[in-house]
Motif scaffolding. Structure first.
Motif: not given
Ligand SMILES: C[S@@+](CC[C@H](N)C(=O)[O-])C[C@H]1O[C@@H](n2cnc3c(N)ncnc32)[C@H](O)[C@@H]1O
Length: 257
Positions: A28-33, A47-52, A71-78
């Motif tokens: 539910e919280q993730a920026d990237v799945v 259940c993911c965010r609409a903008d994930a 790349e995504r985790v180093r950009s401080n994304l969940l």
């Protein structure tokens, strides 16, 4: 350094309600799945965010998957890496863990319900019945991935345990022949196809009919075999010591005479 670890989450076998609460909260919280789309139903992502950002991986190599994950985790994304079932079983996470360690990225693994557990639940059985069977073996037959020789299916069959056979439908004739070296031909086998998915099917047949039934039903992928004396409801009348009135236990001491 990244703010978040990468979360490697077990999705369970298919039913979206069978993910852990912790796994669901992370989805539910993730920026990237980043998800294994060949084995995880799309409803899991409702259940993911609409903008994930949702990234399927069935057609990607490990290098491509790791490049986007890092790349995504180093950009401080969940980042959630979503695997089917429990990630520790045939999840191909070892190579991802190695790459994360090399990249000095922290990670956390959230377990999931494995296919064999949903199989037992659907069949309404305990796989460890006192005095009948006390061991569960999770294994597969050699395919493109070779099983080490000491773990050959025939030698594991000699234990007469509750045996859960993953990734073996394409080689079911060979599997049946190896199992028949030790299990009786009438040992019950549950052939479980896409447990927890809308088209789930379960066939319980004698071991001697395992291959023929698989082929007749055209099952090739996402099939788990459960071979166990525990599937015979009438077998194993012994009961556990846990709830035995004559057994003295720490939490239920016998009343003084
Ligand atoms: C790559 S392995 C992954 C196993 C997964 N990590 C688990 O814990 O269940 C895929 C194999 O697991 C079994 N499997 C996974 N999900 C299943 C399901 N929903 N129904 C039946 N078998 C399943 C099948 O044997 C399939 O070929």
């Amino acid at each position: 350094m990244s703010i978040f670890p990468v979360y490697i989450v077990g999705a369970g076998p298919g039913d979206p309600d069978l993910i852990t609460v912790k796994g669901r909260k992370l989805l539910e919280q993730a920026d990237v799945v980043i998800y294994a789309d060949s084995l995880v139903p799309p409803e899991m992502l409702d259940c993911c965010r609409a903008d994930a950002e949702i990234i399927p991986t069935a057609d990607r190599t490990l290098e491509q998957i790791m490049a986007v994950m890092l790349e995504r985790v180093r950009s401080n994304l969940l980042v959630v890496r979503l695997h089917d079932g429990d990630p520790s079983l045939y999840g191909a996470i070892h190579e991802q863990i190695t790459a994360l360690v090399e990249a000095e990225i922290a990670f956390e693994i959230i377990p999931g319900v494995s296919a064999f557990q949903l199989a037992a639940a659907r069949l309404q059985v305990e796989l460890t019945i006192p005095e009948l069977v006390q061991t569960i073996i999770l294994t597969r037959i050699s395919g493109r991935t070779q099983v080490p020789e000491p773990e050959d299916l025939a030698s594991l069959a000699a234990h007469h345990a509750s045996l859960c056979l993953y990734l073996s439908a394409r080689h079911v004739e060979a599997a049946e022949a190896k199992l028949m070296q030790h299990y009786a031909a009438d040992t019950p086998v549950a052939i479980c196809f896409r447990l927890g998915w809308k088209d789930e099917q379960i066939f319980v047949v004698p071991l001697a009919e395992m291959a023929a039934t698989t082929q007749k039903q055209g099952l090739i992928r996402t099939t788990l075999y459960l071979i166990s004396p525990a599937l015979n409801r009438l077998a194993g009348k012994a009961r556990s010591k846990l709830y035995d009135p004559d057994h003295d236990r720490l939490f239920r001491p016998k009343p003084a005479p």
